[in-house]
Design a protein around this motif. Structure first.
Motif, PDB file in Angstrom:
ATOM      1  N   VAL A  48       0.431  -1.153   0.206  1.00  0.00           N
ATOM      2  CA  VAL A  48       0.047   0.083  -0.267  1.00  0.00           C
ATOM      3  C   VAL A  48       0.587   0.923   0.485  1.00  0.00           C
ATOM      4  CG1 VAL A  48      -1.582  -1.511   0.945  1.00  0.00           C
ATOM      5  CG2 VAL A  48       0.038  -0.051   3.149  1.00  0.00           C
ATOM      6  N   ILE A  49       0.547   2.345  -0.060  1.00  0.00           N
ATOM      7  CA  ILE A  49       1.150   3.424   0.318  1.00  0.00           C
ATOM      8  C   ILE A  49       0.877   4.043   1.049  1.00  0.00           C
ATOM      9  CG2 ILE A  49       1.946   5.885  -1.241  1.00  0.00           C
ATOM     10  CD1 ILE A  49      -0.093   3.032  -3.207  1.00  0.00           C
ATOM     11  N   SER A  50       1.703   4.730   2.033  1.00  0.00           N
ATOM     12  CA  SER A  50       1.303   5.869   3.407  1.00  0.00           C
ATOM     13  C   SER A  50       1.903   7.019   2.888  1.00  0.00           C
ATOM     14  CB  SER A  50       2.159   4.484   4.239  1.00  0.00           C
ATOM     15  OG  SER A  50       1.687   3.520   4.708  1.00  0.00           O
ATOM     16  N   PHE A  65      -3.363   4.353   0.966  1.00  0.00           N
ATOM     17  CA  PHE A  65      -4.373   4.099   0.062  1.00  0.00           C
ATOM     18  C   PHE A  65      -3.605   3.134  -0.628  1.00  0.00           C
ATOM     19  CE2 PHE A  65      -3.492   8.866   0.856  1.00  0.00           C
ATOM     20  CZ  PHE A  65      -4.645   8.944   0.483  1.00  0.00           C
ATOM     21  N   ALA A  66      -5.240   1.906  -1.201  1.00  0.00           N
ATOM     22  CA  ALA A  66      -4.850   1.190  -2.161  1.00  0.00           C
ATOM     23  C   ALA A  66      -3.874   1.264  -2.890  1.00  0.00           C
ATOM     24  CB  ALA A  66      -5.846   0.003  -1.713  1.00  0.00           C
ATOM     25  N   PRO A  67      -3.598   0.322  -4.226  1.00  0.00           N
ATOM     26  CA  PRO A  67      -3.005   0.595  -5.691  1.00  0.00           C
ATOM     27  C   PRO A  67      -4.195   0.457  -6.522  1.00  0.00           C
ATOM     28  CG  PRO A  67      -2.117  -1.381  -5.021  1.00  0.00           C
ATOM     29  CD  PRO A  67      -3.253  -0.971  -3.331  1.00  0.00           C
ATOM     30  N   GLY A  68      -3.586   1.438  -6.938  1.00  0.00           N
ATOM     31  CA  GLY A  68      -4.837   0.777  -8.355  1.00  0.00           C
ATOM     32  C   GLY A  68      -6.037   2.374  -8.362  1.00  0.00           C
ATOM     33  N   ASN A 201       5.636  -4.827  -8.325  1.00  0.00           N
ATOM     34  CA  ASN A 201       5.625  -6.241  -9.292  1.00  0.00           C
ATOM     35  C   ASN A 201       3.549  -6.201  -8.158  1.00  0.00           C
ATOM     36  OD1 ASN A 201       5.546  -5.941  -6.038  1.00  0.00           O
ATOM     37  ND2 ASN A 201       6.516  -7.517  -6.215  1.00  0.00           N
ATOM     38  N   VAL A 202       2.997  -4.406  -7.569  1.00  0.00           N
ATOM     39  CA  VAL A 202       1.980  -4.214  -7.049  1.00  0.00           C
ATOM     40  C   VAL A 202       1.303  -3.655  -7.936  1.00  0.00           C
ATOM     41  CG1 VAL A 202       0.054  -4.058  -5.317  1.00  0.00           C
ATOM     42  CG2 VAL A 202       2.326  -5.095  -5.263  1.00  0.00           C
ATOM     43  N   GLY A 203      -0.071  -3.141  -8.939  1.00  0.00           N
ATOM     44  CA  GLY A 203      -0.468  -2.036  -8.888  1.00  0.00           C
ATOM     45  C   GLY A 203      -0.526  -1.733 -10.948  1.00  0.00           C
TER      46      GLY A 203
END
Length: 272
Positions: A48-50, A65-68, A201-203
């Motif tokens: 996630v993003i902090s 915030f969640a990726p996407g 490797n995410v998002g």
């Protein structure tokens, strides 16, 4: 006169998978510069993003915030209190990594030390010159304990390295640029510094495949890279990610925001 009162804003985008040695080096480099004349923002990312609210002192507070998503409303970014001082930034980094990084005030370069590393260094200095009164049996016992201690540390490090690492690098950089652009009205300039040690490797900017197997003969995928981390970097995804990062760079450039990426480690990063 108003321009003279404005400070440069520096947004740090830090990979949560970095080692404490890497973090210590980053803090050491930044502290040796004129950081007193700057204000800071902090974005830490893994799954996630902090976004840390550095305007709040005495507590490490962040919005997650969640990726996407690639952005938030720029006009409201400054209202969340994401910009703050170097001291609060240090507190938040220490809270995230669970380690203490101390500034050596006697050093002109402002070097940072990991508290555990400093303690180990002192212990090593004491062991280098053992008292002459120790018997041969006691000296052998000390060496055996030291050898067992090194073996235990190596085993712990190996276990940590085998843990799966996640990076939503694309979204983290997007939020950082958005934050830098939103702070442009209250600062003379803004700069984004990205520190990472692996491939996204995410998002949105994911350049990897979940499968570690080799492509079939009929596959249109031209190239596969298989770094030690176990992530397989796919050629098509890498091409899309490069376009994405190029777009983000142009957005920052249009708003007078500079973006610098600093990479560490031996893995392929999938960033160009």
């Amino acid at each position: 006169s108003s321009m003279k009162n404005k400070k440069e804003v520096m947004i740090l985008v830090v990979d949560g998978n970095l080692s404490c040695n890497d973090i210590s080096s980053i803090l050491s480099s930044l502290s040796s510069s004129s950081y007193q004349t700057r204000e800071f923002g902090l974005v830490l990312f893994d799954k996630v993003i902090s976004l840390y609210q550095l305007s709040l002192s005495g507590i490490a507070s962040a919005r997650i915030f969640a990726p996407g998503k690639t952005t938030t409303k720029s006009g409201k970014m400054m209202e969340q209190g994401y910009i703050g001082s170097w001291t609060v930034l240090l507190d938040c980094i220490q809270a995230y990594f669970g380690k203490s990084f101390h500034v050596d005030a006697s050093s002109s370069k402002g070097k940072h030390y990991n508290a555990e590393e400093k303690k180990q260094e002192q212990q090593q200095q004491q062991q280098q010159a053992p008292p002459p009164s120790l018997s041969r049996r006691e000296l052998l016992r000390l060496k055996r304990e030291e050898r067992l201690s090194r073996t235990k540390k190596t085993s712990t490090t190996t276990k940590k390295k085998s843990k799966k690492q996640y990076r939503c690098t694309g979204e983290a950089i997007s939020y950082a640029i958005d934050l830098a652009l939103s702070s442009s009205s209250s600062s003379s300039s803004a700069r984004v510094l990205v520190f990472t040690n692996g491939a996204p490797n995410v998002g949105i900017a994911n350049v990897t495949s979940s499968s570690s197997s080799s492509p079939s003969k009929g596959s249109k995928r031209k190239e596969y890279y298989k770094p030690e981390s176990g992530d397989v970097i796919v050629d098509e995804k890498l091409g899309y990610a490069c376009q994405y990062f190029n777009t983000m760079g142009n957005v920052g450039y249009a708003g007078n925001v500079g973006v610098d990426v600093f990479c560490s480690g031996s893995h392929l990063l999938g960033i160009q």
